[in-house]
Write a protein that holds these residues in place. Structure first.
Motif, short mmCIF file in Angstrom:
data_model
loop_
_atom_site.label_atom_id
_atom_site.label_comp_id
_atom_site.label_asym_id
_atom_site.label_seq_id
_atom_site.Cartn_x
_atom_site.Cartn_y
_atom_site.Cartn_z
N THR A 254 35.55 -9.29 30.11
CA THR A 254 36.06 -10.40 29.30
C THR A 254 35.09 -11.56 29.21
O THR A 254 35.02 -12.25 28.19
N GLU A 255 34.32 -11.80 30.26
CA GLU A 255 33.45 -12.97 30.28
C GLU A 255 32.44 -12.96 29.14
O GLU A 255 32.02 -14.02 28.65
N VAL A 256 32.06 -11.75 28.67
CA VAL A 256 31.09 -11.70 27.56
C VAL A 256 31.69 -12.27 26.29
O VAL A 256 30.96 -12.77 25.42
N ILE A 257 33.01 -12.22 26.15
CA ILE A 257 33.66 -12.78 24.96
C ILE A 257 33.50 -14.29 24.94
O ILE A 257 33.14 -14.89 23.93
N ALA A 258 33.76 -14.92 26.09
CA ALA A 258 33.64 -16.37 26.18
C ALA A 258 32.21 -16.82 25.88
O ALA A 258 31.99 -17.79 25.13
N HIS A 259 31.24 -16.12 26.44
CA HIS A 259 29.84 -16.49 26.21
C HIS A 259 29.43 -16.25 24.75
O HIS A 259 28.67 -17.04 24.18
N ALA A 260 29.94 -15.19 24.15
CA ALA A 260 29.62 -14.91 22.75
C ALA A 260 30.15 -16.02 21.84
O ALA A 260 29.45 -16.49 20.94
N ILE A 261 31.36 -16.47 22.10
CA ILE A 261 31.94 -17.54 21.29
C ILE A 261 31.16 -18.83 21.48
O ILE A 261 30.87 -19.55 20.52
N ASP A 262 30.81 -19.14 22.74
CA ASP A 262 30.00 -20.34 22.99
C ASP A 262 28.67 -20.27 22.23
O ASP A 262 28.23 -21.26 21.64
N PHE A 263 28.05 -19.10 22.24
CA PHE A 263 26.76 -18.93 21.55
C PHE A 263 26.91 -19.19 20.05
O PHE A 263 26.10 -19.91 19.45
N PHE A 264 27.95 -18.62 19.45
CA PHE A 264 28.12 -18.77 18.00
C PHE A 264 28.66 -20.14 17.61
O PHE A 264 28.59 -20.52 16.43
N SER B 291 33.44 -24.43 13.02
CA SER B 291 34.78 -24.47 13.61
C SER B 291 34.89 -23.42 14.70
O SER B 291 34.07 -22.49 14.78
N LEU B 292 35.90 -23.56 15.52
CA LEU B 292 36.17 -22.55 16.54
C LEU B 292 36.56 -21.24 15.89
O LEU B 292 36.15 -20.16 16.35
N LEU B 293 37.30 -21.30 14.81
CA LEU B 293 37.68 -20.10 14.07
C LEU B 293 36.45 -19.32 13.64
O LEU B 293 36.37 -18.10 13.86
N GLU B 294 35.49 -20.00 13.05
CA GLU B 294 34.28 -19.33 12.57
C GLU B 294 33.51 -18.69 13.72
O GLU B 294 33.01 -17.56 13.61
N ALA B 295 33.41 -19.40 14.86
CA ALA B 295 32.68 -18.87 16.01
C ALA B 295 33.36 -17.61 16.55
O ALA B 295 32.69 -16.64 16.92
N VAL B 296 34.68 -17.62 16.58
CA VAL B 296 35.41 -16.43 17.06
C VAL B 296 35.22 -15.27 16.09
O VAL B 296 34.97 -14.13 16.49
N GLN B 297 35.32 -15.53 14.80
CA GLN B 297 35.15 -14.47 13.81
C GLN B 297 33.77 -13.82 13.91
O GLN B 297 33.64 -12.61 13.80
N LYS B 298 32.75 -14.64 14.10
CA LYS B 298 31.40 -14.09 14.27
C LYS B 298 31.31 -13.25 15.54
O LYS B 298 30.67 -12.19 15.56
#
Length: 231
Positions: free
Chosen positions: A128-138, A144-151
């Motif tokens: 799971t931790e890779v998800i958090a880091h991926a969102i932070d990176f994007f 927006s947070l939405l855009e970062a999550v979608q990427k």
């Protein structure tokens, strides 16, 4: 089977998160945790191995009571990493992004190697931790947070029921579903997410069940749902 409960409301959400976790105990789990956006939009987290009551005891031991109007909570059944405080959800990246996750990220080993090269430090043994880091990176290239999550979701292989909050976007929760059930609860005092409607029955009986590939943006006033194509 893991459980998720979260929400954004106009009152302290801590009691609801704990009540929701207790209502999800029947699903089976080995640890639990919660994260709140507290004063000055700081991500404040507490986690515990064992029953939810252990988490409640830890919270009561704190000198200052943790309060927040936006938060996420989780009961975990170990898949990657043994049951421990460090492996319990929620997971946090750079004090900016926090994630709760049901499911399995199949390409997490490759993502972890990439993120280590990008300078991210891992504090757990979970996928799971890779998800958090991926969102932070994007977040660095998103509006927006939405855009970062979608990427980020485009980089994940596997299954997820996902809840995301950010200290940089304190008025928003993002939820996403692929291969793992997730629903939205529409309440009088806010909007909520959960993996099971049982967790939210004290605040609402109005639910929207996310479909495969959906991503939802929740604020206290509205819910917007996008399909896998972004429509």
């Amino acid at each position: 089977m893991c459980g998720i409960v979260g929400g954004i409301t106009n009152t302290d959400i801590t009691p609801l998160l704990l009540d929701g976790l207790n209502r999800l105990e029947y699903r089976g789990y080995d640890s639990s945790g919660l994260v709140l956006l507290t004063k000055n939009n700081k991500l404040t987290r507490e986690r515990a191995v064992g029953k939810v009551i252990n988490l409640e005891k830890k919270l009561k031991l704190k000198t200052n009571r943790i309060e927040g109007k936006t938060g996420l909570a989780h009961t975990r059944w170990a898949t990657h990493g043994e049951p421990s405080d460090k492996n319990a959800h929620p997971h946090i990246s750079k004090n900016s992004i926090s994630v709760v996750h049901n499911g399995i990220i199949e390409n997490y080993t490759d993502l972890k190697k990439l993120q280590v090269d990008q300078g991210y430090k891992f504090t757990s043994d979970t996928d799971t931790e890779v998800i958090a880091h991926a969102i932070d990176f994007f977040m660095q290239s998103s509006n927006s947070l939405l855009e970062a999550v979608q990427k980020s979701l485009k980089k994940l292989k596997g299954s997820y029921g996902l809840g995301v909050i950010s200290s940089k976007h304190p008025d928003t929760i993002i939820a996403a579903r692929k291969g793992s059930p997730l629903l939205i609860g529409i309440g009088k005092n806010g909007n909520y997410i959960a993996s099971d409607q049982m967790a939210l029955l004290t605040v609402t009986k109005k639910f929207i069940f996310l479909e495969e590939g959906d991503v939802a943006e929740l604020t206290i006033e509205k819910v917007t749902i996008y399909n896998e194509k972004g429509d």
